[in-house]
Enzyme design. Sequence first.
Site, PDB file in Angstrom:
ATOM      1  N   ASP A 139      49.738  35.094  36.360  1.00 48.61           N
ATOM      2  CA  ASP A 139      48.620  35.269  37.282  1.00 48.61           C
ATOM      3  C   ASP A 139      49.202  35.542  38.674  1.00 48.61           C
ATOM      4  O   ASP A 139      49.742  34.652  39.318  1.00 48.61           O
ATOM      5  CB  ASP A 139      47.767  33.986  37.287  1.00 48.61           C
ATOM      6  CG  ASP A 139      46.589  34.061  38.249  1.00 48.61           C
ATOM      7  OD1 ASP A 139      46.635  34.876  39.199  1.00 48.61           O
ATOM      8  OD2 ASP A 139      45.640  33.277  38.080  1.00 48.61           O
ATOM      9  N   PHE A 149      45.624  27.210  39.104  1.00 57.98           N
ATOM     10  CA  PHE A 149      44.285  27.695  39.502  1.00 57.98           C
ATOM     11  C   PHE A 149      44.153  29.143  39.052  1.00 57.98           C
ATOM     12  O   PHE A 149      44.976  29.982  39.386  1.00 57.98           O
ATOM     13  CB  PHE A 149      44.088  27.597  41.020  1.00 57.98           C
ATOM     14  CG  PHE A 149      42.683  27.981  41.435  1.00 57.98           C
ATOM     15  CD1 PHE A 149      41.678  27.028  41.487  1.00 57.98           C
ATOM     16  CD2 PHE A 149      42.362  29.293  41.731  1.00 57.98           C
ATOM     17  CE1 PHE A 149      40.369  27.376  41.831  1.00 57.98           C
ATOM     18  CE2 PHE A 149      41.056  29.658  42.081  1.00 57.98           C
ATOM     19  CZ  PHE A 149      40.066  28.689  42.133  1.00 57.98           C
ATOM     20  N   LYS A 207      42.649  39.949  44.908  1.00 58.59           N
ATOM     21  CA  LYS A 207      42.794  39.634  46.328  1.00 58.59           C
ATOM     22  C   LYS A 207      43.191  40.838  47.190  1.00 58.59           C
ATOM     23  O   LYS A 207      42.350  41.636  47.544  1.00 58.59           O
ATOM     24  CB  LYS A 207      43.775  38.475  46.498  1.00 58.59           C
ATOM     25  CG  LYS A 207      43.200  37.131  46.005  1.00 58.59           C
ATOM     26  CD  LYS A 207      43.832  35.971  46.698  1.00 58.59           C
ATOM     27  CE  LYS A 207      43.478  34.615  46.090  1.00 58.59           C
ATOM     28  NZ  LYS A 207      42.266  34.031  46.619  1.00 58.59           N
TER      29      LYS A 207
HETATM   30  C1  LIG Z   1      46.179  32.334  41.378  1.00 57.11           C
HETATM   31  C2  LIG Z   1      44.721  32.659  41.434  1.00 57.11           C
HETATM   32  N1  LIG Z   1      44.105  33.125  40.337  1.00 57.11           N
HETATM   33  C3  LIG Z   1      42.798  33.447  40.337  1.00 57.11           C
HETATM   34  C4  LIG Z   1      42.032  33.284  41.476  1.00 57.11           C
HETATM   35  C5  LIG Z   1      40.576  33.634  41.440  1.00 57.11           C
HETATM   36  O1  LIG Z   1      40.338  34.797  42.142  1.00 57.11           O
HETATM   37  P1  LIG Z   1      38.854  35.188  42.610  1.00 57.11           P
HETATM   38  O2  LIG Z   1      38.450  34.192  43.635  1.00 57.11           O
HETATM   39  O3  LIG Z   1      38.999  36.586  43.138  1.00 57.11           O
HETATM   40  O4  LIG Z   1      38.016  35.136  41.385  1.00 57.11           O
HETATM   41  C6  LIG Z   1      42.626  32.795  42.633  1.00 57.11           C
HETATM   42  C7  LIG Z   1      41.823  32.594  43.858  1.00 57.11           C
HETATM   43  O5  LIG Z   1      42.179  31.892  44.765  1.00 57.11           O
HETATM   44  C8  LIG Z   1      44.001  32.485  42.622  1.00 57.11           C
HETATM   45  O6  LIG Z   1      44.618  31.993  43.712  1.00 57.11           O
END
Ligand SMILES: Cc1ncc(COP(=O)(O)O)c(C=O)c1O
Length: 389
Positions: A220, A135, A249
């Site tokens: 990520d 994700f 986050k």
């Molecule tokens: C691993 C990861 N990458 C990217 C995102 C996307 O972040 P945002 O919701 O701040 O766009 C999330 C959100 O849950 C995430 O868990």
Amino acid sequence: MMSFEEIKEKEERYSTGVYPKRDIVIKKGKGAYLWDINGKKYVDCVGGHGSANVGHCNPYVASAVKEQLETLTSCTEIFLYEKRALLLEELAKITPTGIEKFFLCNSGAEANEAAFKFARMLTGKNEIIATVKGFHGRTFGALSATWEKKYREYFYPLVPGFSHIPYNNLDALKEAVNENTAAFIIEVIQGEGGIRIGDEDYLRGVQKFLKEKGVLFIIDEVQTGFGRTGAWFASDLYGLEPDIITMAKSMGGGIPVGAMGIGANLENVKKLSHGSTFGGNPIAVASSLAVIKFIKDNDIINKTKELGRYFIESLKEISSPLIREVRGKGLMIGIEIKTKATPFLKKLADQGVLALPAGRNVLRFLPPLVIEKDDIDFVVEKVNKVLKV
Ligand SMILES: Cc1ncc(COP(=O)(O)O)c(C=O)c1O
């Protein structure tokens, strides 16, 4: 003060409907606790989907933001700004070796968009490989790297050049990389995908292979960053040194902020090739500096390591035929059960514990890292109670 029914009616009437909402109206938060409008107190293991590592209404963040609101609120990156300079320096210190420069933005998806754009710009290649159950966000580039069908199916065509391979499978990566591959993106622990932990051998093997092939390694750390796994970044758990790292986050302690970090060799970067109005804005910069200082001053990384171990061990002692596995690192914890997670999340909330799903059948716990041992005991007791059959 509006009633529960009035608030619910207005949210339902005026919001788009993309969020499945729980029947709880939150009124305030402090540390690891939330209170609803009836005064009911919850131990918050949702933690703003992992954005509340330093706790709700953290005092360092509150005072930094209050001061910032009275000093400077807008300053785009065409100007220099002292606190931004300090934040960039701090980020270089806390991120894995080799990460030295940063693009500041406002969310995890934006950080990943930056990662993909820089990967293409720096390599002159256009293919990005991602993982099954990965994700990475919901904007078009980030969504193209995200695997789950339910997030993607209404939005085709997505960005061309993205593909997905099985997680924890080095041979699949070796087969997938070709002369057009710019980068491989991965989470060290797949969060949304079900708290699935990358094997150490796999992750190190990935790094070695990508280096040999000249393919950029993007990690990520949007969910795993800022102490969540008992390290500044989950990459540190395995000594990984990605070419590009993304974060968001908990970076801002509740204020929206994100960043992409990258190594120093940026010869191919073109002026004005990327940008963001609010990237590096003074409020986000001040709050991020406060978060880093709070984590350092309060030894949050080591405490998270210890509390995480205690939480996981305590959950493992629960004897329930519904539990398939308890797994996690630091305070990023999942309980895989043999059935759908959502009914149990509702039961937990009734008992005063807020938690998240991860995939269909994993209960996910992302409490603020300031949670105390007693609160963990409380959560474990409630999990035990709701998983008793
Ligand atoms: C691993 C990861 N990458 C990217 C995102 C996307 O972040 P945002 O919701 O701040 O766009 C999330 C959100 O849950 C995430 O868990």
